[in-house]
Scaffold this motif. Structure first.
Motif, mmCIF file in Angstrom:
data_model
loop_
_atom_site.group_PDB
_atom_site.id
_atom_site.type_symbol
_atom_site.label_atom_id
_atom_site.label_comp_id
_atom_site.label_asym_id
_atom_site.label_seq_id
_atom_site.Cartn_x
_atom_site.Cartn_y
_atom_site.Cartn_z
ATOM 1 N N ALA A 158 0.837 -1.209 0.000
ATOM 2 C CA ALA A 158 0.000 0.000 0.000
ATOM 3 C C ALA A 158 0.864 1.248 0.000
ATOM 4 C CB ALA A 158 -0.921 -0.016 1.218
ATOM 5 N N ARG A 159 1.923 1.256 0.798
ATOM 6 C CA ARG A 159 2.833 2.407 0.846
ATOM 7 C C ARG A 159 3.424 2.683 -0.530
ATOM 8 N NH1 ARG A 159 8.175 2.819 1.038
ATOM 9 N NH2 ARG A 159 8.501 0.570 1.371
ATOM 10 N N LEU A 162 0.563 3.876 -3.059
ATOM 11 C CA LEU A 162 0.152 5.258 -2.789
ATOM 12 C C LEU A 162 1.217 6.238 -3.279
ATOM 13 C CD1 LEU A 162 -1.304 4.745 0.797
ATOM 14 C CD2 LEU A 162 -2.616 5.443 -1.226
ATOM 15 N N LYS A 167 -4.902 4.635 -6.072
ATOM 16 C CA LYS A 167 -5.857 4.571 -4.970
ATOM 17 C C LYS A 167 -5.773 3.168 -4.385
ATOM 18 C CE LYS A 167 -10.786 4.880 -3.852
ATOM 19 N NZ LYS A 167 -12.156 5.127 -4.381
ATOM 20 N N GLY A 180 -4.617 6.578 4.318
ATOM 21 C CA GLY A 180 -4.603 6.510 2.868
ATOM 22 C C GLY A 180 -5.271 5.295 2.270
ATOM 23 N N VAL A 181 -5.648 4.321 3.111
ATOM 24 C CA VAL A 181 -6.259 3.082 2.626
ATOM 25 C C VAL A 181 -7.727 3.050 3.042
ATOM 26 C CG1 VAL A 181 -6.198 0.555 2.679
ATOM 27 C CG2 VAL A 181 -4.058 1.863 2.802
#
Length: 305
Positions: A158-159, A162, A167, A180-181
């Motif tokens: 995810a890091r 992003l 997205k 952010g998730v």
């Protein structure tokens, strides 16, 4: 108390030798990574601890290892190699190593995602055969990455995603939060993701979880990435979806049967990018792995647990 590293590769054997300390429990390193299950009783002898990288441990073999009380499995997926519950009932405790390769595996998933989006493996194969096959790719910036399961590896992925303008949405069996998730129910994540990446442990509940019905709920043209366990996915249904184009491309590091047999159907499909269950194989991850495994051995020797 004595331990045997039953199937050490040269790399892992060298790291283990470097990390052993004076006063550690005795650890015998068997530099034979291609060991077969029937060889295990002879290799273990009277050792109470077996350090296992990738060798299967059937129950009849485990019962023949008379002194065996602990298995230190080098990873988080021992159920692909042994019956953890049956071993526990027979008095053998299985210990796992978590978090050792989160970044390494996330980087592999990230690489498979991009290679799949750009059809790099397909073009590479064609050019090696003397063909110039220019292939349209997908721009991932602005697209949605869906994470199925959200532990350390998924958090790292995810890091990265992003950071490149994607997205990120996710589903996890227990509540999670991450800046952010966006977390949602499984069907919603399946339906809205341009890329789906699997990050679940293999258990009785998750085996075959990505079924024909779940695949049908995925967004048409989705990219599927699996660096977790092959048995999470109904392989036949995945192949059908790859053939129809419902799954545009699959980036796979894990399979229902490993090593992947020669001529396996997945090797015949142009819209599949394959790697040999090697996502975690970096020097950094290997050092973390052996450090944690020896830590298990030291704790077991000191406490019996």
């Amino acid at each position: 108390m004595r331990a045997v590293f039953v199937d050490a590769t040269e790399t892992l054997a060298a790291i283990a030798g470097q990390q052993l300390k004076a006063g550690d429990p005795a650890v015998t390193i068997n530099r034979q990574p291609a060991i077969t299950p029937p060889e295990l009783p002879g290799v273990l002898g009277d050792a109470e601890i077996a350090i296992i990288d990738h060798t299967h441990l059937p129950m009849d073999i485990a019962l023949a290892c008379k002194a065996l009380k602990h298995v230190v499995f080098l990873g988080t997926g021992p159920r692909s190699y042994m019956d953890v519950d049956a071993l526990a009932e027979s008095g053998v405790t299985v210990h796992i190593v978590k978090g050792y390769g989160d970044t390494a595996v996330a980087e592999c998933a990230f690489s498979l995602m991009w290679a799949s989006a750009k059809s790099l493996a397909k073009m590479d194969r064609a050019m090696r055969a003397g063909e110039w096959q220019r292939t349209d790719g997908i721009q991932l910036t602005g697209k949605t990455l869906g994470l199925i399961g959200f532990g350390g590896i998924a958090a790292e992925l995810a890091r990265m995603a992003l950071g490149c303008g994607m997205k990120v949405i996710a589903w996890n069996r227990s509540p999670k939060s991450r800046p952010g998730v966006e977390f949602d129910d499984l069907d919603s994540v399946l339906a809205h993701s341009d890329v789906l990446s699997l990050h679940l442990l293999l258990t009785d509940e998750t085996r075959g979880m990505i079924s024909r019905q779940k695949i049908a709920k995925m967004k048409p043209g989705v990219i599927l990435v699996n660096t977790a366990r092959g048995a999470l996915v109904n392989e036949h249904a995945m192949v059908e979806a790859l053939r129809s184009g419902h799954i545009r491309h699959a980036g796979l590091d894990v399979y229902a049967v490993e090593p992947l047999p020669k001529g396996h159907l997945l090797t015949t499909l142009e819209n599949v990018t394959l790697s040999a269950h090697s996502a975690f194989r970096t020097p950094e991850a290997s050092e973390n792995l052996i450090r944690s495994a020896l830590g298990h051995c030291r704790r077991i020797a000191a406490t019996g647990q």
